[in-house]
Design an enzyme around this catalytic site. Structure first.
Site, PDB file in Angstrom:
ATOM      1  CD1 TRP A 287     -27.509  89.533  50.919  1.00 51.14           C
ATOM      2  CD2 TRP A 287     -26.821  91.313  53.013  1.00 51.14           C
ATOM      3  NE1 TRP A 287     -28.029  89.697  52.156  1.00 51.14           N
ATOM      4  CE2 TRP A 287     -28.144  90.867  52.839  1.00 51.14           C
ATOM      5  CE3 TRP A 287     -26.658  92.157  53.140  1.00 51.14           C
ATOM      6  CZ2 TRP A 287     -29.285  91.363  53.839  1.00 51.14           C
ATOM      7  CZ3 TRP A 287     -27.197  92.891  54.332  1.00 51.14           C
ATOM      8  CH2 TRP A 287     -28.797  92.588  54.086  1.00 51.14           C
ATOM      9  CB  CYS A 322     -33.440  88.755  53.556  1.00 49.93           C
ATOM     10  SG  CYS A 322     -34.123  86.796  53.144  1.00 49.93           S
ATOM     11  CG  HIS A 381     -36.486  89.875  49.967  1.00 53.20           C
ATOM     12  ND1 HIS A 381     -35.399  89.710  51.015  1.00 53.20           N
ATOM     13  CD2 HIS A 381     -37.426  91.201  50.551  1.00 53.20           C
ATOM     14  CE1 HIS A 381     -35.634  90.855  52.025  1.00 53.20           C
ATOM     15  NE2 HIS A 381     -36.603  91.715  51.836  1.00 53.20           N
ATOM     16  CG  ASP A 404     -37.876  93.850  53.739  1.00 50.94           C
ATOM     17  OD1 ASP A 404     -37.539  92.943  55.226  1.00 50.94           O
ATOM     18  OD2 ASP A 404     -37.877  93.519  52.855  1.00 50.94           O
ATOM     19  CE1 TYR A 487     -31.247  86.557  50.356  1.00 48.73           C
ATOM     20  CE2 TYR A 487     -29.238  86.580  51.070  1.00 48.73           C
ATOM     21  CZ  TYR A 487     -30.645  86.911  51.185  1.00 48.73           C
ATOM     22  OH  TYR A 487     -30.572  87.512  52.119  1.00 48.73           O
TER      23      TYR A 487
END
Length: 655
Positions: A287, A322, A381, A404, A487
């Site tokens: 990220w 994600c 997300h 997830d 983001y």
């Protein structure tokens, strides 16, 4: 004296103890040797196996157009093997050396999986012939006899292990059992069956089964709550070798074979192995906007490349965020036959310090203090939902289950986190402490702002509006802070800082424009063209504060896709990708990707430079494999510009 050293493999295996007669069986790939002749005792000299019923050939009807793949909705799998779904009968034919006589001949089928097949674990399944097939229970029944051949209908259990089974036909003789030799062409994949009422993943709506099991392309929603954007993602669950790659993930997660009939267990281990944290899983997350020695998350167009790379290298594929984790997880679930969908949640709060509230700290100028502010709100997300019954929970909890695959912070077993949660539940809210500076807004003045819609690379403005509902004349010292953010809501850099004094007349509205030049943001801009604006105003006459914040996403220009020539299965056609550089700079080392399940495998091309305002044109020739409505998906990626996509629906005709 000789010294023996243990190999790593031997070291890894758990010691055998009284509880476990055999080592754990958690690999679908490993297998045992099955004897072709299993003697009952001493074999007399005159014994000749050829005197007995002998299997000459076995037909599995495994072509896409044949009965099994058609009835089991597995005709789209690009695989030469037999693929069926549990709880539903399929057909095979056995050719013997002579006609089968039920009075004197006795044979049965054996399905095996793993290295230590055991009947009580469901990894060794002997199937004798019977007159009736019971729904959802293992069984085999002769449906036709002709010359030397018999046609069988085989019913797999509706709760059996999902994976790749080996098939043997065993014939009984007075002196022992004769088996067919090991033949990998007879390997049979058994998948979950959303069409079967006895299966835990049964879904009773045909339209939903078409979408959540059989659709190999889907939409990923991104952007932010005020500006929802979407892009297509190729799940490609039927592409060549993807089924084997998905079964390998369960081996990698060391899920015991006997647990692989349970969708709950499969989802749990898969959510861990989809990411590389802790277990060298499929995708390494990043990220930080630097993607050296890997592919930027925004450049992927689908799951196939990622899964095949992981399956061959056995090393985490770089990099994901994600929607990449969710896209690959969706492929895995649909490939195995578990109905699944990709979910996007907007304004997703990420509480980093476990106090169950989002804390934003400002300095004296009204600017966000990044050292103190650890919590963030993700613009969006992505995760997944999988459909299944939940017999382990009270009635009513079955259906769509949230799973997830994005790696989360681990609590490290820290007791403070548990304590914070319990305290919050007890009191409902956090108690105010004396040293907290409370935020008391000016109630008779409203403040809001709008960010002008703009394309990446252009100038735009922010308009701040005050509405003074009082009869008082106020002045407001106003600060605007503009941050380039990931983001995930985490700030990378403050690129705009502007303060001014606003005069607010009684009972009136006033608007103030703040201009943002492209030169202020373009050098530091991130993947998704995300900005976070924070506006605070202090009313000088009362000392009270107004504060508001908004995230915004600039529009990123799209790729254009065109086709040339007839679009007919098994005939050559052309796909053309075009893109015009919108930035006031030359784009360097630009990678373009193009893929379309059933039309073309992923193709990549590197363009060294695209000068400003110039257009890239790339023509690709391909031979589409499958007729029907297909989708082409393209992405463009370079350090200065990411998240550039294009797509095109194409109707491929039958030859």
């Amino acid at each position: 004296m000789s010294v023996t050293t243990n190999t790593n493999e031997e070291k890894k295996k758990p010691p055998l103890n009284g509880r476990r007669a055999l080592p754990s069986d958690n690999s679908n790939d490993e297998e045992n040797e099955v004897p072709e002749m299993e003697a009952f005792g001493l074999i007399p000299r005159g014994f000749n196996p050829k005197d007995y019923l002998r299997v000459v050939d076995i037909h599995l009807f495994k072509e896409p157009q044949e009965v099994n793949k058609q009835q089991h909705h597995t005709d789209k799998y690009y695989s030469p093997k037999l693929i069926v779904r549990r709880g539903q009968a399929f057909q095979i034919q056995i050719d013997f050396n002579r006609p089968y006589n039920p009075e004197t001949d006795r044979f049965w089928l054996e399905y095996l999986i793993g290295r230590y097949p055991q009947q009580n674990k469901g990894t060794y399944i002997p199937i004798p012939l019977s007159n009736v097939l019971k729904p959802g229970k293992w069984g085999a029944k002769i449906t036709r006899k002709e010359n030397n051949s018999v046609r069988l209908s085989i019913m797999p259990s509706a709760t059996c292990i999902v994976g790749k089974f080996r098939l043997y036909v065993a014939v009984w003789t007075p002196f022992g059992i004769l088996r067919t030799p090991r033949n990998s062409a007879l390997d049979t994949y058994i998948l979950f069956n959303p069409w079967c009422q006895e299966d835990a993943v049964y879904l009773d709506d045909e339209k939903e089964r078409e979408e959540y099991v059989l659709n190999d392309v889907g939409i990923v929603f991104h952007g932010n709550i005020n500006d929802i954007k979407l892009r297509s993602w190729s799940y490609g669950q039927f592409e060549e070798n993807i089924l084997d790659a998905c079964l390998f993930l369960m081996d990698k997660a060391e899920l015991e074979l006997s647990g692989r009939g349970n969708p709950i267990k499969i989802c749990r281990v898969a959510s861990a192995v989809i990411n590389s944290r802790d277990d060298n899983g499929v995708i390494a997350g990043s990220w930080d906007n630097t993607y050296a020695y890997g592919v930027a998350p925004s450049a992927w167009t689908g799951s196939v490349d990622i899964l095949l790379e992981y399956y061959s290298s056995k090393q985490p594929v770089r990099y994901g965020q994600c929607w990449v984790f969710a896209g690959v997880f969706n492929t895995f679930l649909r490939c195995l036959g578990i109905p699944a969908r990709l979910i996007t949640n907007y304004s997703s709060a990420h509480d980093n310090n476990a106090n169950l509230q989002l804390d934003i700290f400002l300095d004296d100028e009204g600017k966000v203090d990044t050292k103190l502010t650890k919590d963030s709100i993700w613009n969006y997300h992505c995760w997944n939902e999988a459909w299944m019954t939940r017999p382990d929970l009270p009635v009513g909890f079955g259906g769509w289950q949230v799973v997830d695959g994005t790696p989360q912070e681990t609590s490290d077993g820290s007791k403070e986190e548990r304590l914070a949660l319990e305290t919050a539940v007890m009191y409902g809210v956090k108690k105010q402490t004396a040293q907290d500076t409370t935020y008391q807004p000016q109630t008779d003045v409203d403040m809001d702002f709008q960010v002008q819609k703009a394309v990446l690379g252009s100038d735009f403005k922010v308009t701040i509006t005050f509405r003074n509902r009082s009869r008082n004349y106020y002045t407001a010292t106003t600060y605007l802070s503009g941050n380039i953010v990931f983001y995930t809501g985490v700030a990378k850099k403050e690129f705009k800082k502007h303060s001014f004094s606003a005069k607010l007349a009684p009972s009136s509205s006033s608007s103030f424009d703040v201009a943002v030049q492209s030169s202020e943001y373009v050098n530091d801009f991130l993947d998704q063209a995300c900005f976070h604006f924070f506006v605070t105003a202090q009313i000088n006459e009362t000392g009270k504060i107004l504060a508001t914040q908004k995230a915004t996403v600039l529009d990123i220009p799209a790729l254009r896709i065109k086709t040339q020539g007839e679009m007919v299965a098994d005939k050559e056609m052309s796909v053309i990708v075009e893109f015009t550089n919108p930035l006031k700079q030359t784009l360097e080392n630009v990678t373009v990707r193009l893929e379309g399940p059933g039309v073309l495998r992923t193709m990549k091309k590197l363009f060294r430079q695209i000068p400003m305002n110039s257009t890239l044109i790339w023509e690709v020739k391909c031979i589409p494999r499958r007729p029907g409505l297909r989708k082409l998906i393209a992405s463009l990626n370079c350090d200065a510009l990411r998240h550039v996509y294009g797509e095109l629906n194409v109707q491929i005709q039958k030859p």
